[in-house]
Design a protein around this motif. Structure first.
Motif, PDB file in Angstrom:
ATOM      1  N   ASN A  72      51.881   5.717  48.653  1.00 49.70           N
ATOM      2  CA  ASN A  72      52.724   5.975  47.489  1.00 49.70           C
ATOM      3  C   ASN A  72      52.122   7.040  46.583  1.00 49.70           C
ATOM      4  O   ASN A  72      52.843   7.794  45.935  1.00 49.70           O
ATOM      5  CB  ASN A  72      52.922   4.679  46.691  1.00 49.70           C
ATOM      6  N   GLN A  73      50.785   7.076  46.549  1.00 49.67           N
ATOM      7  CA  GLN A  73      50.096   8.127  45.811  1.00 49.67           C
ATOM      8  C   GLN A  73      48.722   8.347  46.425  1.00 49.67           C
ATOM      9  O   GLN A  73      48.191   7.470  47.104  1.00 49.67           O
ATOM     10  CB  GLN A  73      49.958   7.775  44.325  1.00 49.67           C
ATOM     11  N   LYS A  74      48.132   9.526  46.190  1.00 47.32           N
ATOM     12  CA  LYS A  74      46.825   9.875  46.743  1.00 47.32           C
ATOM     13  C   LYS A  74      45.869  10.218  45.614  1.00 47.32           C
ATOM     14  O   LYS A  74      46.221  10.924  44.678  1.00 47.32           O
ATOM     15  CB  LYS A  74      46.960  11.063  47.704  1.00 47.32           C
ATOM     16  N   GLU A  75      44.630   9.717  45.755  1.00 45.45           N
ATOM     17  CA  GLU A  75      43.604   9.982  44.753  1.00 45.45           C
ATOM     18  C   GLU A  75      42.732  11.175  45.121  1.00 45.45           C
ATOM     19  O   GLU A  75      42.339  11.957  44.269  1.00 45.45           O
ATOM     20  CB  GLU A  75      42.691   8.767  44.598  1.00 45.45           C
ATOM     21  N   CYS A  76      42.381  11.276  46.394  1.00 47.33           N
ATOM     22  CA  CYS A  76      41.462  12.340  46.823  1.00 47.33           C
ATOM     23  C   CYS A  76      41.737  12.708  48.273  1.00 47.33           C
ATOM     24  O   CYS A  76      42.279  11.914  49.051  1.00 47.33           O
ATOM     25  CB  CYS A  76      40.007  11.902  46.659  1.00 47.33           C
ATOM     26  N   ASP A  77      41.348  13.920  48.629  1.00 44.01           N
ATOM     27  CA  ASP A  77      41.455  14.419  49.997  1.00 44.01           C
ATOM     28  C   ASP A  77      40.204  15.256  50.234  1.00 44.01           C
ATOM     29  O   ASP A  77      40.069  16.360  49.705  1.00 44.01           O
ATOM     30  CB  ASP A  77      42.728  15.260  50.172  1.00 44.01           C
ATOM     31  N   VAL A  78      39.254  14.705  51.003  1.00 41.16           N
ATOM     32  CA  VAL A  78      37.942  15.325  51.167  1.00 41.16           C
ATOM     33  C   VAL A  78      37.712  15.637  52.640  1.00 41.16           C
ATOM     34  O   VAL A  78      37.906  14.771  53.502  1.00 41.16           O
ATOM     35  CB  VAL A  78      36.831  14.392  50.652  1.00 41.16           C
ATOM     36  N   GLN A  79      37.266  16.852  52.949  1.00 43.90           N
ATOM     37  CA  GLN A  79      37.015  17.267  54.330  1.00 43.90           C
ATOM     38  C   GLN A  79      35.578  17.749  54.474  1.00 43.90           C
ATOM     39  O   GLN A  79      35.090  18.553  53.684  1.00 43.90           O
ATOM     40  CB  GLN A  79      37.960  18.407  54.730  1.00 43.90           C
ATOM     41  N   SER A  80      34.868  17.237  55.487  1.00 44.63           N
ATOM     42  CA  SER A  80      33.526  17.691  55.814  1.00 44.63           C
ATOM     43  C   SER A  80      33.319  17.524  57.308  1.00 44.63           C
ATOM     44  O   SER A  80      33.322  16.405  57.817  1.00 44.63           O
ATOM     45  CB  SER A  80      32.474  16.885  55.050  1.00 44.63           C
ATOM     46  N   ARG A  81      33.178  18.652  58.016  1.00 43.46           N
ATOM     47  CA  ARG A  81      33.069  18.619  59.482  1.00 43.46           C
ATOM     48  C   ARG A  81      34.260  17.864  60.060  1.00 43.46           C
ATOM     49  O   ARG A  81      35.389  18.136  59.711  1.00 43.46           O
ATOM     50  CB  ARG A  81      31.734  18.002  59.906  1.00 43.46           C
ATOM     51  N   GLU A  82      33.998  16.898  60.958  1.00 39.48           N
ATOM     52  CA  GLU A  82      35.102  16.128  61.542  1.00 39.48           C
ATOM     53  C   GLU A  82      35.528  14.962  60.666  1.00 39.48           C
ATOM     54  O   GLU A  82      36.446  14.228  61.011  1.00 39.48           O
ATOM     55  CB  GLU A  82      34.718  15.602  62.925  1.00 39.48           C
ATOM     56  N   PHE A  83      34.866  14.790  59.523  1.00 39.49           N
ATOM     57  CA  PHE A  83      35.142  13.669  58.636  1.00 39.49           C
ATOM     58  C   PHE A  83      36.117  14.093  57.532  1.00 39.49           C
ATOM     59  O   PHE A  83      35.758  14.843  56.626  1.00 39.49           O
ATOM     60  CB  PHE A  83      33.842  13.158  58.006  1.00 39.49           C
ATOM     61  N   ARG A  84      37.334  13.603  57.618  1.00 40.49           N
ATOM     62  CA  ARG A  84      38.312  13.845  56.567  1.00 40.49           C
ATOM     63  C   ARG A  84      38.713  12.494  55.965  1.00 40.49           C
ATOM     64  O   ARG A  84      38.959  11.537  56.705  1.00 40.49           O
ATOM     65  CB  ARG A  84      39.558  14.553  57.098  1.00 40.49           C
ATOM     66  N   THR A  85      38.769  12.437  54.664  1.00 39.79           N
ATOM     67  CA  THR A  85      39.063  11.186  53.969  1.00 39.79           C
ATOM     68  C   THR A  85      40.173  11.379  52.946  1.00 39.79           C
ATOM     69  O   THR A  85      40.147  12.341  52.178  1.00 39.79           O
ATOM     70  CB  THR A  85      37.818  10.661  53.229  1.00 39.79           C
ATOM     71  N   ILE A  86      41.136  10.474  52.960  1.00 43.45           N
ATOM     72  CA  ILE A  86      42.141  10.395  51.898  1.00 43.45           C
ATOM     73  C   ILE A  86      42.165   8.951  51.400  1.00 43.45           C
ATOM     74  O   ILE A  86      42.271   8.012  52.193  1.00 43.45           O
ATOM     75  CB  ILE A  86      43.543  10.802  52.382  1.00 43.45           C
TER      76      ILE A  86
END
Length: 302
Positions: free
Chosen positions: A50-64
């Motif tokens: 419904n909503q997103k706080e963060c979107d972080v990418q580092s190498r193969e590691f992506r986090t939302i």
């Protein structure tokens, strides 16, 4: 007793206050976590938020991190293999349970609920392409857990012995000693429900030789897959191959987190069939996992 201070070389914190590989900060981690292999699958999960706080990418590691029907959830890509799970699990636990300011373990530990959502190869007639499989037990061919104290305390050593005897691998010095780990039962029951096949998953240290695939290189044990498919222990059969569930289950038990793995079968080794276009149909598994990881435990128990 004062908590031990963890050295800079053991817990590497980036200049912005984030953990070394994942580049996440403690406040960006939710209690409920979905792990996927492919970084491209992260936005497929997060599109349901419904909503997103963060979107972080580092190498193969992506986090939302965001919210789904009022529940805060983190979705994170691990890449392929148990070696990456070692990085991800240790860094997730550090984000949850280590004070980055003092570099000491927090007095009150936080328990994460972690579901790996992936793809796998089916090994039985009841796991054709498109089947959802929940890993109640994982047998790790990767050897990762053998590097940690307490490994025998969280493993099913009787199952390990039975499996080694069945495979005829006792005394084989060239194969890492397999370890068998049970997933968290409550979380597995909640995620698998009544519509997923349950069984033993073999987590392999590679896609080709360790899973019995031979292109140009011959296999050390050409009969390994046939024996794996025939193995049965206390009513459990080996249902599928994948590459991460054993490390996830084992490290979660050692660290005090709840974890399980569920996968969609994209190839059935028994039938010799595969579906390379599985990305068009995995969204149904994503929706199921999001709904069930978001359920309250009390609601599930009733």
């Amino acid at each position: 007793m004062e908590s031990r201070k963890i050295q800079d070389s053991e817990l590497i914190i980036n200049a912005d206050g984030s953990i070394f590989h994942l580049h996440l900060k403690p406040e960006q981690l939710a209690d409920k976590v979905i792990l996927v292999g492919d970084p491209g699958r992260v936005p497929l999960v997060a599109k349901h938020f419904n909503q997103k706080e963060c979107d972080v990418q580092s190498r193969e590691f992506r986090t939302i991190t965001g919210t789904f029907r009022g529940k805060r959830i983190t979705v994170l890509s691990t890449g392929i293999g148990c070696d990456n799970i070692d990085i991800v699990m240790n860094e997730l636990d550090a984000l949850a349970n280590i004070d980055f300011g003092t570099r000491t373990v927090k007095p009150q530990l936080r328990t994460l609920e972690i579901v790996r959502l992936g793809t796998c190869g089916g090994l039985q007639p009841n796991t054709p392409e498109g089947t959802f499989v929940a890993s109640e037990i994982s047998i790790g061919f990767d050897g990762l857990l053998n590097f940690y104290a307490g490994r025998a305390d969280v493993c099913d050593t009787a199952l390990e012995a039975a499996f080694l005897k069945h495979q005829g691998w006792q005394g084989w010095q060239c194969i890492a000693h397999p370890y068998a780990v049970h997933a968290n039962q409550e979380l597995t029951d909640r995620i698998a429900g009544t519509d997923m096949v349950r069984g033993i998953t073999v987590a392999c240290g590679g896609f080709y030789g360790p899973q019995g695939r031979s292109l140009r290189l011959p296999l050390a044990d050409p009969e390994a897959n046939r024996k794996i498919m025939d193995f049965e222990y206390s009513g459990h059969r080996i249902t599928n191959f994948e590459m991460e569930s054993s490390a996830l289950a084992g490290l979660s038990l050692l660290l005090g987190h709840k974890a399980t793995t569920c996968c969609m079968v994209i190839a059935n080794r028994l039938a010799g069939k595969a579906n390379p276009n599985y990305k068009n149909s995995i969204d149904s598994l994503i929706e199921l996992v999001l709904e069930r990881i978001g359920e309250d435990l009390a609601k599930h128990d009733t």
